[in-house]
Design a protein around this motif. Structure first.
Motif, PDB file in Angstrom:
ATOM      1  N   VAL A   1       0.819  -1.223   0.000  1.00  0.00           N
ATOM      2  CA  VAL A   1       0.000   0.000   0.000  1.00  0.00           C
ATOM      3  C   VAL A   1       0.850   1.268   0.000  1.00  0.00           C
ATOM      4  O   VAL A   1       0.368   2.358  -0.297  1.00  0.00           O
ATOM      5  CB  VAL A   1      -0.978   0.008   1.206  1.00  0.00           C
ATOM      6  N   VAL A   2       2.117   1.105   0.359  1.00  0.00           N
ATOM      7  CA  VAL A   2       3.033   2.250   0.433  1.00  0.00           C
ATOM      8  C   VAL A   2       4.297   1.859  -0.320  1.00  0.00           C
ATOM      9  O   VAL A   2       4.722   0.712  -0.270  1.00  0.00           O
ATOM     10  CB  VAL A   2       3.376   2.550   1.914  1.00  0.00           C
TER      11      VAL A   2
ATOM     12  N   VAL B   1       2.232   6.852  -0.327  1.00  0.00           N
ATOM     13  CA  VAL B   1       1.037   6.014  -0.238  1.00  0.00           C
ATOM     14  C   VAL B   1       0.540   5.765  -1.666  1.00  0.00           C
ATOM     15  O   VAL B   1       0.122   6.688  -2.346  1.00  0.00           O
ATOM     16  CB  VAL B   1      -0.059   6.694   0.612  1.00  0.00           C
TER      17      VAL B   1
ATOM     18  N   ASP C   1      -1.675   3.139  -2.417  1.00  0.00           N
ATOM     19  CA  ASP C   1      -3.045   2.615  -2.346  1.00  0.00           C
ATOM     20  C   ASP C   1      -3.666   3.187  -1.066  1.00  0.00           C
ATOM     21  O   ASP C   1      -3.597   2.579   0.003  1.00  0.00           O
ATOM     22  CB  ASP C   1      -3.004   1.082  -2.329  1.00  0.00           C
ATOM     23  N   TYR C   2      -4.248   4.381  -1.213  1.00  0.00           N
ATOM     24  CA  TYR C   2      -4.738   5.114  -0.041  1.00  0.00           C
ATOM     25  C   TYR C   2      -5.832   4.338   0.699  1.00  0.00           C
ATOM     26  O   TYR C   2      -5.750   4.125   1.902  1.00  0.00           O
ATOM     27  CB  TYR C   2      -5.238   6.501  -0.472  1.00  0.00           C
TER      28      TYR C   2
ATOM     29  N   ALA D   1      -4.491   1.265   2.343  1.00  0.00           N
ATOM     30  CA  ALA D   1      -3.679   1.587   3.526  1.00  0.00           C
ATOM     31  C   ALA D   1      -4.578   1.883   4.725  1.00  0.00           C
ATOM     32  O   ALA D   1      -4.353   1.376   5.828  1.00  0.00           O
ATOM     33  CB  ALA D   1      -2.767   2.778   3.227  1.00  0.00           C
ATOM     34  N   VAL D   2      -5.631   2.683   4.495  1.00  0.00           N
ATOM     35  CA  VAL D   2      -6.557   3.031   5.589  1.00  0.00           C
ATOM     36  C   VAL D   2      -7.226   1.761   6.115  1.00  0.00           C
ATOM     37  O   VAL D   2      -7.283   1.523   7.321  1.00  0.00           O
ATOM     38  CB  VAL D   2      -7.623   4.055   5.120  1.00  0.00           C
TER      39      VAL D   2
ATOM     40  N   ASP E   1       5.159  13.291   0.991  1.00  0.00           N
ATOM     41  CA  ASP E   1       3.992  12.486   1.319  1.00  0.00           C
ATOM     42  C   ASP E   1       3.599  12.475   2.796  1.00  0.00           C
ATOM     43  O   ASP E   1       2.776  11.657   3.190  1.00  0.00           O
ATOM     44  CB  ASP E   1       4.234  11.040   0.859  1.00  0.00           C
TER      45      ASP E   1
ATOM     46  N   ALA F   1      -0.088  12.516   3.335  1.00  0.00           N
ATOM     47  CA  ALA F   1      -0.855  11.298   3.033  1.00  0.00           C
ATOM     48  C   ALA F   1      -0.741  10.296   4.188  1.00  0.00           C
ATOM     49  O   ALA F   1      -1.733   9.691   4.578  1.00  0.00           O
ATOM     50  CB  ALA F   1      -0.366  10.674   1.737  1.00  0.00           C
TER      51      ALA F   1
ATOM     52  N   ASN G   1      -2.942  11.463   6.900  1.00  0.00           N
ATOM     53  CA  ASN G   1      -4.355  11.218   6.598  1.00  0.00           C
ATOM     54  C   ASN G   1      -4.724   9.754   6.778  1.00  0.00           C
ATOM     55  O   ASN G   1      -5.812   9.444   7.256  1.00  0.00           O
ATOM     56  CB  ASN G   1      -4.691  11.657   5.165  1.00  0.00           C
ATOM     57  N   VAL G   2      -3.814   8.849   6.391  1.00  0.00           N
ATOM     58  CA  VAL G   2      -4.088   7.406   6.554  1.00  0.00           C
ATOM     59  C   VAL G   2      -4.292   7.105   8.037  1.00  0.00           C
ATOM     60  O   VAL G   2      -5.268   6.458   8.431  1.00  0.00           O
ATOM     61  CB  VAL G   2      -2.922   6.544   5.988  1.00  0.00           C
TER      62      VAL G   2
ATOM     63  N   SER H   1      -7.540   8.744   9.249  1.00  0.00           N
ATOM     64  CA  SER H   1      -8.739   8.116   8.673  1.00  0.00           C
ATOM     65  C   SER H   1      -8.973   6.734   9.275  1.00  0.00           C
ATOM     66  O   SER H   1     -10.099   6.251   9.293  1.00  0.00           O
ATOM     67  CB  SER H   1      -8.622   7.979   7.161  1.00  0.00           C
TER      68      SER H   1
END
Ligand code: ATP
Length: 271
Positions: A61-62, A67, A69-70, A73-74, A107, A110, A113-114, A117
């Motif tokens: 995912v990273v 990132v 695959d956002y 990853a979340v 990044d 990102a 945010n991961v 989220s």
């Protein structure tokens, strides 16, 4: 030597709690999240900064701190969070995360945010080798974090980080070489490489890439008085990688018993 012993003990405790979490009461918990190119690790410490639980999963995912695959990853971080919450019977709120050095402008947002989220409150975002040094406690030397996509280098002088660098060679490149040499698909080559029983035989095949990693270390440490190299990161698990690095760099090279979990635990300690 004393700090390496303490680091090894801390990592050994963590390996235990991955298998069997400690369910004692704690007012708060601190989670270290290592979102790596090859592997995502969550390390949970209690209010006294003792390891109580941990989980990890190989994922794509990273890539090198980016990132790629956002959503994936979340979902993965949330899944691991919930898994640990169920085991500990508590909610995990606070988390710290890390980035390969020099990629924060790229990044950092990102990664942040991961983590948020997935339901965490982010308390700290730091670079990987600096995180590792929270455990190693090196006052003079170079912390070299050989991960999946990259090799991160942090030079420490008198306890202060004076330089950080990150270069695109790591465990993924070793797997690609194995895939070519043994005519295996990448995932099969990854698995083959992680099996310690293959390490003696693999060292000859992998020597040129390890020498390339050594030349990166030589390049990045030029002009600094580095008296010791301290290896961390999953790729440092490769048996005798330290022998080749020591020989090619001419710098005494040390590694903890399990270098893979030093950075995630260092992140958790910084939470
Ligand atoms: P990066 O820091 O580059 O973003 P990452 O955080 O995923 O990547 P780590 O989790 O430190 O990196 O290490 C992952 C790498 O370590 C992978 O290439 C994996 O194949 C390798 N690795 C893990 N365990 C072993 C082992 N026992 N032997 C050899 N290599 C291993």
């Amino acid at each position: 030597r004393q700090s390496m012993k303490a680091c090894n003990q801390f990592v050994a405790e963590f390996e235990q709690v991955i298998k069997k979490p400690k369910k004692h009461f704690s007012k708060t918990y601190y989670t270290g999240i290592d979102l790596g190119t090859a592997c995502v690790v969550l390390a949970v410490l209690d209010e006294n900064y003792e390891p109580v639980a941990g989980a990890y999963r190989y994922a794509d995912v990273v890539r090198d701190g980016m990132v790629v695959d956002y959503i994936g990853a979340v979902e993965l971080v949330r899944e691991l969070k919930e898994e640990l919450e169920q085991k500990l019977k508590t909610e995990l709120i606070y988390a710290a995360a890390s980035l390969p050095p020099g990629t924060d402008e790229l990044d950092g947002g990102a990664i942040k945010n991961v983590v948020q989220s997935a339901g965490f409150e982010l308390t700290n975002l730091l670079d990987e080798p600096t995180a590792a040094n929270q455990l190693l406690k090196i006052t003079d030397g170079a912390v070299v974090d050989i991960g999946g996509g990259t090799t991160g280098i942090s030079i420490v002088e008198k306890g202060q980080v004076v330089k950080v660098a990150d270069e695109a060679t790591g465990g993924t490149h070793l797997s690609l070489v194995i895939a070519g040499a043994y005519k295996l698909a990448f995932d099969a080559a990854e698995k083959y490489k992680r099996n310690e029983q293959h390490h003696d035989e693999l060292l000859t095949v992998l020597k040129p890439v390890i020498e390339k990693i050594s030349s990166i270390i030589i390049q990045q440490t030029k002009g600094y008085n580095v008296e010791g190299i301290y290896l961390v990161g999953g790729t440092a698990c490769l048996k005798n990688i330290e022998t080749i690095i020591e020989k090619t760099t001419g710098i005494p090279t040390y590694k903890p018993t399990n270098p893979m979990f030093v950075t995630p635990l260092g992140i958790a300690v910084s939470c």
